[in-house]
Design a protein around this motif. Structure first.
Motif, PDB file in Angstrom:
ATOM      1  N   LEU A 337     -34.360  11.093  -4.250  1.00 26.07           N
ATOM      2  CA  LEU A 337     -33.393  10.058  -3.898  1.00 26.07           C
ATOM      3  C   LEU A 337     -31.990  10.499  -4.314  1.00 26.07           C
ATOM      4  CD1 LEU A 337     -35.446   6.883  -4.929  1.00 26.07           C
ATOM      5  CD2 LEU A 337     -35.161   7.862  -2.651  1.00 26.07           C
ATOM      6  N   PHE A 338     -31.523  11.579  -3.694  1.00 30.52           N
ATOM      7  CA  PHE A 338     -30.190  12.096  -3.978  1.00 30.52           C
ATOM      8  C   PHE A 338     -29.280  11.858  -2.787  1.00 30.52           C
ATOM      9  CE2 PHE A 338     -33.198  14.650  -6.467  1.00 30.52           C
ATOM     10  CZ  PHE A 338     -32.741  14.363  -7.744  1.00 30.52           C
ATOM     11  N   ILE A 339     -27.970  11.810  -3.061  1.00 30.93           N
ATOM     12  CA  ILE A 339     -27.007  11.358  -2.065  1.00 30.93           C
ATOM     13  C   ILE A 339     -26.150  12.509  -1.546  1.00 30.93           C
ATOM     14  CG2 ILE A 339     -24.979   9.884  -1.711  1.00 30.93           C
ATOM     15  CD1 ILE A 339     -26.142   7.951  -3.735  1.00 30.93           C
ATOM     16  N   GLU A 340     -25.894  12.457  -0.240  1.00 30.37           N
ATOM     17  CA  GLU A 340     -24.915  13.320   0.418  1.00 30.37           C
ATOM     18  C   GLU A 340     -24.099  12.447   1.354  1.00 30.37           C
ATOM     19  OE1 GLU A 340     -27.100  16.218   2.627  1.00 30.37           O
ATOM     20  OE2 GLU A 340     -28.201  14.732   3.792  1.00 30.37           O
ATOM     21  N   ASN A 341     -23.331  13.032   2.246  1.00 32.28           N
ATOM     22  CA  ASN A 341     -22.596  12.241   3.230  1.00 32.28           C
ATOM     23  C   ASN A 341     -23.561  11.601   4.227  1.00 32.28           C
ATOM     24  OD1 ASN A 341     -20.171  12.942   2.088  1.00 32.28           O
ATOM     25  ND2 ASN A 341     -19.680  14.537   3.574  1.00 32.28           N
ATOM     26  N   TYR A 342     -23.137  10.464   4.788  1.00 28.43           N
ATOM     27  CA  TYR A 342     -23.951   9.819   5.822  1.00 28.43           C
ATOM     28  C   TYR A 342     -24.120  10.755   7.010  1.00 28.43           C
ATOM     29  CZ  TYR A 342     -23.893   5.240   3.579  1.00 28.43           C
ATOM     30  OH  TYR A 342     -24.088   4.202   2.709  1.00 28.43           O
ATOM     31  N   LYS A 343     -25.321  10.764   7.557  1.00 29.59           N
ATOM     32  CA  LYS A 343     -25.595  11.562   8.751  1.00 29.59           C
ATOM     33  C   LYS A 343     -26.667  10.862   9.585  1.00 29.59           C
ATOM     34  CE  LYS A 343     -29.221  14.485   6.738  1.00 29.59           C
ATOM     35  NZ  LYS A 343     -29.632  15.879   6.465  1.00 29.59           N
ATOM     36  N   ILE A 344     -26.757  11.240  10.842  1.00 20.88           N
ATOM     37  CA  ILE A 344     -27.802  10.712  11.718  1.00 20.88           C
ATOM     38  C   ILE A 344     -29.060  11.540  11.522  1.00 20.88           C
ATOM     39  CG2 ILE A 344     -28.540  10.438  14.108  1.00 20.88           C
ATOM     40  CD1 ILE A 344     -25.769   9.572  14.831  1.00 20.88           C
ATOM     41  N   CYS A 345     -30.126  10.862  11.101  1.00 21.73           N
ATOM     42  CA  CYS A 345     -31.408  11.530  10.867  1.00 21.73           C
ATOM     43  C   CYS A 345     -32.303  11.487  12.096  1.00 21.73           C
ATOM     44  CB  CYS A 345     -32.128  10.878   9.692  1.00 21.73           C
ATOM     45  SG  CYS A 345     -31.165  10.814   8.168  1.00 21.73           S
ATOM     46  N   GLN A 346     -32.178  10.425  12.883  1.00 17.14           N
ATOM     47  CA  GLN A 346     -32.937  10.282  14.123  1.00 17.14           C
ATOM     48  C   GLN A 346     -32.049   9.618  15.163  1.00 17.14           C
ATOM     49  OE1 GLN A 346     -35.932  11.417  14.657  1.00 17.14           O
ATOM     50  NE2 GLN A 346     -36.960  11.536  12.660  1.00 17.14           N
ATOM     51  N   ASP A 347     -32.188  10.030  16.393  1.00 15.45           N
ATOM     52  CA  ASP A 347     -31.520   9.372  17.520  1.00 15.45           C
ATOM     53  C   ASP A 347     -32.359   9.650  18.752  1.00 15.45           C
ATOM     54  OD1 ASP A 347     -29.916   8.252  19.420  1.00 15.45           O
ATOM     55  OD2 ASP A 347     -28.138   9.486  19.017  1.00 15.45           O
ATOM     56  N   PHE A 348     -33.198   8.690  19.124  1.00 15.86           N
ATOM     57  CA  PHE A 348     -34.075   8.911  20.266  1.00 15.86           C
ATOM     58  C   PHE A 348     -34.265   7.630  21.064  1.00 15.86           C
ATOM     59  CE2 PHE A 348     -37.022   8.379  16.579  1.00 15.86           C
ATOM     60  CZ  PHE A 348     -37.676   7.218  16.960  1.00 15.86           C
ATOM     61  N   ILE A 349     -34.703   7.793  22.310  1.00 14.30           N
ATOM     62  CA  ILE A 349     -35.023   6.674  23.200  1.00 14.30           C
ATOM     63  C   ILE A 349     -36.538   6.618  23.353  1.00 14.30           C
ATOM     64  CG2 ILE A 349     -34.837   5.797  25.556  1.00 14.30           C
ATOM     65  CD1 ILE A 349     -32.036   7.014  25.678  1.00 14.30           C
ATOM     66  N   THR A 350     -37.085   5.419  23.143  1.00 10.55           N
ATOM     67  CA  THR A 350     -38.532   5.279  23.179  1.00 10.55           C
ATOM     68  C   THR A 350     -38.923   3.902  23.706  1.00 10.55           C
ATOM     69  OG1 THR A 350     -40.547   5.566  21.845  1.00 10.55           O
ATOM     70  CG2 THR A 350     -38.737   4.353  20.834  1.00 10.55           C
ATOM     71  N   SER A 351     -40.216   3.671  23.821  1.00  7.75           N
ATOM     72  CA  SER A 351     -40.737   2.382  24.276  1.00  7.75           C
ATOM     73  C   SER A 351     -40.553   1.334  23.184  1.00  7.75           C
ATOM     74  CB  SER A 351     -42.228   2.517  24.618  1.00  7.75           C
ATOM     75  OG  SER A 351     -42.876   1.266  24.612  1.00  7.75           O
ATOM     76  N   LYS A 352     -39.969   0.223  23.551  1.00 12.36           N
ATOM     77  CA  LYS A 352     -39.784  -0.879  22.601  1.00 12.36           C
ATOM     78  C   LYS A 352     -41.136  -1.374  22.095  1.00 12.36           C
ATOM     79  CE  LYS A 352     -37.908  -5.604  22.433  1.00 12.36           C
ATOM     80  NZ  LYS A 352     -37.095  -6.613  23.189  1.00 12.36           N
ATOM     81  N   TYR A 353     -42.084  -1.540  22.992  1.00 13.03           N
ATOM     82  CA  TYR A 353     -43.405  -2.023  22.596  1.00 13.03           C
ATOM     83  C   TYR A 353     -44.067  -1.074  21.606  1.00 13.03           C
ATOM     84  CZ  TYR A 353     -48.433  -2.720  22.818  1.00 13.03           C
ATOM     85  OH  TYR A 353     -49.756  -2.875  22.486  1.00 13.03           O
ATOM     86  N   ASN A 354     -44.064   0.213  21.910  1.00  9.10           N
ATOM     87  CA  ASN A 354     -44.722   1.179  21.028  1.00  9.10           C
ATOM     88  C   ASN A 354     -44.072   1.213  19.655  1.00  9.10           C
ATOM     89  OD1 ASN A 354     -46.644   1.947  22.895  1.00  9.10           O
ATOM     90  ND2 ASN A 354     -45.429   3.656  23.695  1.00  9.10           N
ATOM     91  N   PHE A 355     -42.744   1.128  19.617  1.00 10.03           N
ATOM     92  CA  PHE A 355     -42.043   1.145  18.329  1.00 10.03           C
ATOM     93  C   PHE A 355     -42.419  -0.082  17.498  1.00 10.03           C
ATOM     94  CE2 PHE A 355     -38.538   0.230  15.472  1.00 10.03           C
ATOM     95  CZ  PHE A 355     -38.276   1.478  14.911  1.00 10.03           C
ATOM     96  N   ILE A 356     -42.413  -1.256  18.144  1.00  3.01           N
ATOM     97  CA  ILE A 356     -42.762  -2.491  17.427  1.00  3.01           C
ATOM     98  C   ILE A 356     -44.214  -2.443  16.967  1.00  3.01           C
ATOM     99  CG2 ILE A 356     -43.099  -4.984  17.718  1.00  3.01           C
ATOM    100  CD1 ILE A 356     -40.623  -4.971  19.533  1.00  3.01           C
ATOM    101  N   LYS A 357     -45.101  -1.965  17.820  1.00  5.58           N
ATOM    102  CA  LYS A 357     -46.522  -1.881  17.464  1.00  5.58           C
ATOM    103  C   LYS A 357     -46.725  -0.981  16.247  1.00  5.58           C
ATOM    104  CE  LYS A 357     -51.074  -0.641  19.288  1.00  5.58           C
ATOM    105  NZ  LYS A 357     -51.820  -0.107  20.461  1.00  5.58           N
ATOM    106  N   GLN A 358     -46.060   0.181  16.236  1.00  3.81           N
ATOM    107  CA  GLN A 358     -46.217   1.109  15.117  1.00  3.81           C
ATOM    108  C   GLN A 358     -45.630   0.532  13.832  1.00  3.81           C
ATOM    109  OE1 GLN A 358     -45.092   5.217  15.974  1.00  3.81           O
ATOM    110  NE2 GLN A 358     -45.572   4.889  18.128  1.00  3.81           N
ATOM    111  N   PHE A 359     -44.479  -0.103  13.937  1.00  2.06           N
ATOM    112  CA  PHE A 359     -43.848  -0.699  12.760  1.00  2.06           C
ATOM    113  C   PHE A 359     -44.718  -1.842  12.220  1.00  2.06           C
ATOM    114  CE2 PHE A 359     -40.534  -2.029   9.960  1.00  2.06           C
ATOM    115  CZ  PHE A 359     -39.621  -0.987   9.901  1.00  2.06           C
ATOM    116  N   TYR A 360     -45.264  -2.638  13.128  1.00  6.31           N
ATOM    117  CA  TYR A 360     -46.150  -3.743  12.733  1.00  6.31           C
ATOM    118  C   TYR A 360     -47.381  -3.205  12.003  1.00  6.31           C
ATOM    119  CZ  TYR A 360     -49.289  -7.781  13.231  1.00  6.31           C
ATOM    120  OH  TYR A 360     -50.163  -8.810  12.984  1.00  6.31           O
ATOM    121  N   THR A 361     -47.958  -2.139  12.527  1.00  9.62           N
ATOM    122  CA  THR A 361     -49.126  -1.526  11.889  1.00  9.62           C
ATOM    123  C   THR A 361     -48.783  -1.063  10.477  1.00  9.62           C
ATOM    124  OG1 THR A 361     -49.985  -0.799  14.032  1.00  9.62           O
ATOM    125  CG2 THR A 361     -50.852   0.300  12.082  1.00  9.62           C
ATOM    126  N   CYS A 362     -47.587  -0.507  10.303  1.00  8.45           N
ATOM    127  CA  CYS A 362     -47.139  -0.084   8.970  1.00  8.45           C
ATOM    128  C   CYS A 362     -47.081  -1.264   8.012  1.00  8.45           C
ATOM    129  CB  CYS A 362     -45.761   0.560   9.049  1.00  8.45           C
ATOM    130  SG  CYS A 362     -45.706   2.163   9.845  1.00  8.45           S
TER     131      CYS A 362
END
Length: 402
Positions: A337-362
């Motif tokens: 848990l160390f700090i650097e400058n802010y950066k984009i770690c992910q930037d992708f386009i995906t299915s809203k349903y699949n993302f919600i389903k996976q997050f819900y499962t988590c």
């Protein structure tokens, strides 16, 4: 409140609930009567001292007890423009209100912190007793919707206005919340000597707070280090990639008796992490984030304090059930848990349903790992509240699969 109300036009002998335990013992069996029923009316007794709300053009509308019309706030002095609110309405009252579910009437007066007076079908209706039907203010999001849940907002901390006779650590409550299908709720709360009835989106508080923190860094350098880019600049320089195969998981290692999450986002080998610990984050905000994704058409935000570093999830709703997901963090991803400058770690386009389903499962995953008998009292309380699930998210996933 006196047992005789409104100059003896209405008598009421309903019970007062002083502790959260008493209130919970009353509410829980009531759910079997009310859940699944639609609300068909809202009545108030006495004066409505202040009313606020938004019209269909998102104008802020106001009405005071000595006025007979609503006005857009910026014009209420000249009184040249009249408008009617359609959503986000909040009423300030000092007499009972009645939520009507068919032949069942939930009656409440809550003008004193953690001391609501509540009855079911107990009010004695008397002709000319000054009832007002305010259902028309709530027709867009509340009236006609089925009730999904009733929640009590527990607190061990008394309101500053009653600190002389309530002590820290008592089993108290703040709000009583009626949650309806469609992602909206009615919140009933005390405000010094008044009762507030407010319509809000279930996710509104979480989204407002997360967006507030997002805006600190979006187009201002006030909180950034010298030479560090704003979120707006980072996003403008980033091109989203295909996220069809993106996977969101939660590392089992962190489910060992604490309600902590270690999210792992993997898009074709590009891996980023987020540590969401219950000691420094509101766990139920995870559900609110998902509900916002399910129901809101606006951009959605999640802020996470990683015990030093910070993570932001930013989601844009696109056409054809697609979303653009961006993960921004100032955490060094591969080394603690160390700090650097802010950066984009992910930037992708995906299915809203699949993302919600996976997050819900988590979010549901730790229920298989916790040994409740070994959990601390604090963690157990968090656990029991968290695993009431989100009926709105669950319903979305069920309907999508039909």
């Amino acid at each position: 409140m006196n047992k005789k109300l409104l100059n003896n036009k209405l008598s009421w002998n309903a019970k007062n609930f002083y502790t959260s335990t008493e209130l919970n013992d009353f509410i829980e069996p009531l759910k079997s009567m009310l859940l699944g029923k639609s609300i068909d009316g809202i009545m108030v007794i006495g004066h409505i001292y202040t009313s606020v709300g938004y019209d269909n053009k998102e104008n802020y509308c106001v009405k005071y007890s000595d006025e007979d019309k609503w006005f857009i706030e910026n014009n209420n002095i000249g009184k040249q423009i009249q408008s009617l609110p359609t959503h986000k309405v909040s009423l300030s009252l000092d007499e009972p209100l009645v939520l009507c579910f068919g032949d069942i009437r939930f009656e409440i007066n809550y003008c004193e912190f953690s001391n609501a007076q509540i009855g079911i079908n107990t009010l004695n209706y008397v002709k000319n007793s000054n009832y007002q039907d305010v259902s028309n203010y709530f027709t867009k999001n509340i009236i006609g919707k089925n009730l999904l849940d009733i929640k009590i907002k527990y607190t061990p901390k008394p309101s500053e206005y009653v600190s002389n006779y309530r002590e820290i650590g008592e089993k108290m409550y703040d709000e009583i919340i009626f949650i309806f299908e469609g992602g909206y709720q009615l919140e009933i709360a005390s405000d010094i000597d008044y009762m507030c009835l407010s319509e809000k989106a279930t996710w509104q508080e979480q989204q407002d707070l997360a967006k507030r923190d997002w805006n600190y860094y979006y187009d201002s350098r006030e909180y950034l280090d010298d030479g560090e880019k704003t979120f707006k600049e980072l996003i403008s320089e980033s091109t989203p990639v295909d996220g069809t195969n993106a996977i969101v998981t939660a590392d089992d290692e962190y489910f060992s008796g604490f309600l902590d999450y270690y999210f792992v986002i993997n898009n074709n080998g590009n891996i980023s992490n987020c540590y969401y610990g219950f000691a420094v984050n509101n766990m139920n905000f995870l559900w609110d984030f998902l509900e916002a994704l399910v129901i809101s058409k606006d951009d959605c935000y999640l802020w996470c304090e990683e015990e030093g570093p910070e993570t932001y999830f930013y989601v844009q709703n696109l056409d054809n059930d697609k979303i653009r997901f961006i993960h921004i963090s100032n955490r060094i991803q591969d080394d603690g848990l160390f700090i650097e400058n802010y950066k984009i770690c992910q930037d992708f386009i995906t299915s809203k349903y699949n993302f919600i389903k996976q997050f819900y499962t988590c979010l549901m995953q730790p229920i298989k790992h916790f040994n409740i008998n070994n959990m601390s009292k604090v963690c157990l309380d968090e656990y029991e509240e968290f695993y009431k699930d989100s009926k709105n998210v669950k319903k979305y996933l069920e309907l999508y699969n039909c």
